[in-house]
Design an enzyme around this catalytic site. Structure first.
Site, PDB file in Angstrom:
ATOM      1  N   TYR A  56      26.938  22.810  80.973  1.00 40.32           N
ATOM      2  CA  TYR A  56      28.137  22.283  81.612  1.00 40.32           C
ATOM      3  C   TYR A  56      27.772  20.997  82.347  1.00 40.32           C
ATOM      4  O   TYR A  56      27.185  21.023  83.438  1.00 40.32           O
ATOM      5  CB  TYR A  56      28.721  23.285  82.603  1.00 40.32           C
ATOM      6  N   HIS A 131      24.625  32.159  75.406  1.00 34.54           N
ATOM      7  CA  HIS A 131      25.898  31.447  75.393  1.00 34.54           C
ATOM      8  C   HIS A 131      26.670  31.569  74.078  1.00 34.54           C
ATOM      9  O   HIS A 131      27.837  31.937  74.072  1.00 34.54           O
ATOM     10  CB  HIS A 131      25.650  29.968  75.723  1.00 34.54           C
ATOM     11  N   SER A 212      38.248  31.254  80.347  1.00 36.69           N
ATOM     12  CA  SER A 212      39.569  30.627  80.185  1.00 36.69           C
ATOM     13  C   SER A 212      40.660  31.693  80.243  1.00 36.69           C
ATOM     14  O   SER A 212      41.532  31.762  79.361  1.00 36.69           O
ATOM     15  CB  SER A 212      39.657  29.840  78.874  1.00 36.69           C
ATOM     16  N   PRO A 213      40.647  32.545  81.273  1.00 37.96           N
ATOM     17  CA  PRO A 213      41.605  33.662  81.330  1.00 37.96           C
ATOM     18  C   PRO A 213      43.052  33.221  81.513  1.00 37.96           C
ATOM     19  O   PRO A 213      43.968  34.013  81.284  1.00 37.96           O
ATOM     20  CB  PRO A 213      41.123  34.475  82.530  1.00 37.96           C
ATOM     21  N   LEU A 214      43.243  31.952  81.902  1.00 32.47           N
ATOM     22  CA  LEU A 214      44.603  31.445  82.077  1.00 32.47           C
ATOM     23  C   LEU A 214      45.055  30.562  80.925  1.00 32.47           C
ATOM     24  O   LEU A 214      46.206  30.133  80.876  1.00 32.47           O
ATOM     25  CB  LEU A 214      44.702  30.657  83.391  1.00 32.47           C
ATOM     26  N   GLY A 215      44.133  30.259  80.002  1.00 31.79           N
ATOM     27  CA  GLY A 215      44.521  29.449  78.848  1.00 31.79           C
ATOM     28  C   GLY A 215      43.775  28.152  78.664  1.00 31.79           C
ATOM     29  O   GLY A 215      44.055  27.396  77.743  1.00 31.79           O
TER      30      GLY A 215
END
Length: 297
Positions: A56, A131, A212-215
């Protein structure tokens, strides 16, 4: 804040995905000070679990950028940093010209772990996650490499990311009973495809960490209420954001689920952290699940 079990430790039910302060789809990277402030806001809101990775970074020659931010945030935080669990990931390579690759060899992973230890300024990594699969290698051999690092004491627990049920089973077999701490897969209303892995983990006592649990960072999180009307309806009924409802719904799918929403602004993670205290009814959970094609077995 409610708590759940991860890698032998008790952590907040909502974690922080630190990636967006170093890389995101909008390519808008906050200053170092603002990035640290976002992590501090998460910690002040009761978050005790942070997820990062060595790759990252804004560019290939800044590998470790996100780990360094996390380390600096923990060093400068006014609270007890020893109570915070930090997970990082390795196995993805970035070289000159932004050439991305995978490497699951023991030599590479050991070197990556040693760099992450220095970046995070710790003697042992709380949770080290593989990963993405290196398709040129047998998955079981890579798991054996991670077990070596576990046995050497460089890492306290092993997790895997972007894994299928079959790969989870392989990891269990190679690492030994109880030694696979977590699985981190993409999961959200927009990407519910890992429901099989989520349920498998629940059946085998493995933490499931939706990334990315919200999108996602490209606007999916911001528009989740517009794209999935049921979540907006439930949010309106509770006078909260639809993002908070999404995370509460994911938490309701199992006590082993620990969403790690990303954030590059303090306000975002503060709202996300509050999802741990939002209790949805069984009917609301069922409506949310059905709206994305998930039905109870």
């Amino acid at each position: 804040m409610k708590f759940r079990e991860l890698a032998g430790r008790t952590v907040s039910a909502i974690g922080l995905g630190a990636m967006p302060v170093s890389m995101n789809n909008d390519k808008k990277i906050p200053s170092h000070a603002d990035a640290v402030a976002t992590v501090h806001a998460a910690l002040d809101a009761g978050v005790t679990f942070i997820d990062t990775a060595d790759c990252y970074a804004p560019s290939w020659d800044e590998m470790g950028h996100n780990e360094l931010i996390v380390a600096d945030a923990l060093r400068t935080w006014s609270g007890d940093a020893s109570a915070i669990t930090v997970a990082t990931k390795g196995g993805i390579t970035r070289t000159e010209g932004e050439v991305w690759g995978r490497n699951g060899s023991l030599e590479y992973l050991r070197g990556a772990v040693e760099k992450s230890l220095r970046n995070l300024n710790v003697d042992v990594i709380d949770l080290y996650q593989y990963h993405r699969p290196d398709r040129w290698m047998v998955y079981g051999d890579v798991m054996s490499n991670l077990k070596t690092l576990l046995d050497e004491g460089l890492i306290r627990a092993v997790g895997i990311s972007n894994a299928s049920v079959e790969e989870i089973e392989i990891a269990q077999q190679v690492l030994g009973a109880g030694n696979l701490a977590s699985v981190q897969n993409q999961f959200s209303p927009n990407h519910p495809g890992s429901i099989d892995e989520l349920q498998f983990c629940g059946q085998h006592g493995i933490a499931f960490l939706p990334w990315s649990p919200l999108g996602g960072t490209g606007g999916g999180a911001r528009s989740v209420g517009e794209r999935f009307g049921v979540f907006q309806e439930v949010a309106t009924a509770h006078s909260v954001s639809p993002q908070r409802v999404v995370l509460a719904w994911e938490l309701a799918l199992g006590e082993h689920v620990i969403p790690i929403p990303g954030a590059r602004r303090a306000a975002s993670i503060v709202d996300s952290a509050a999802a741990a205290d939002l209790d949805l009814s069984d009917e609301e959970v069922a409506r949310c699940s059905a709206s994305v094609g998930i039905f109870p077995e």
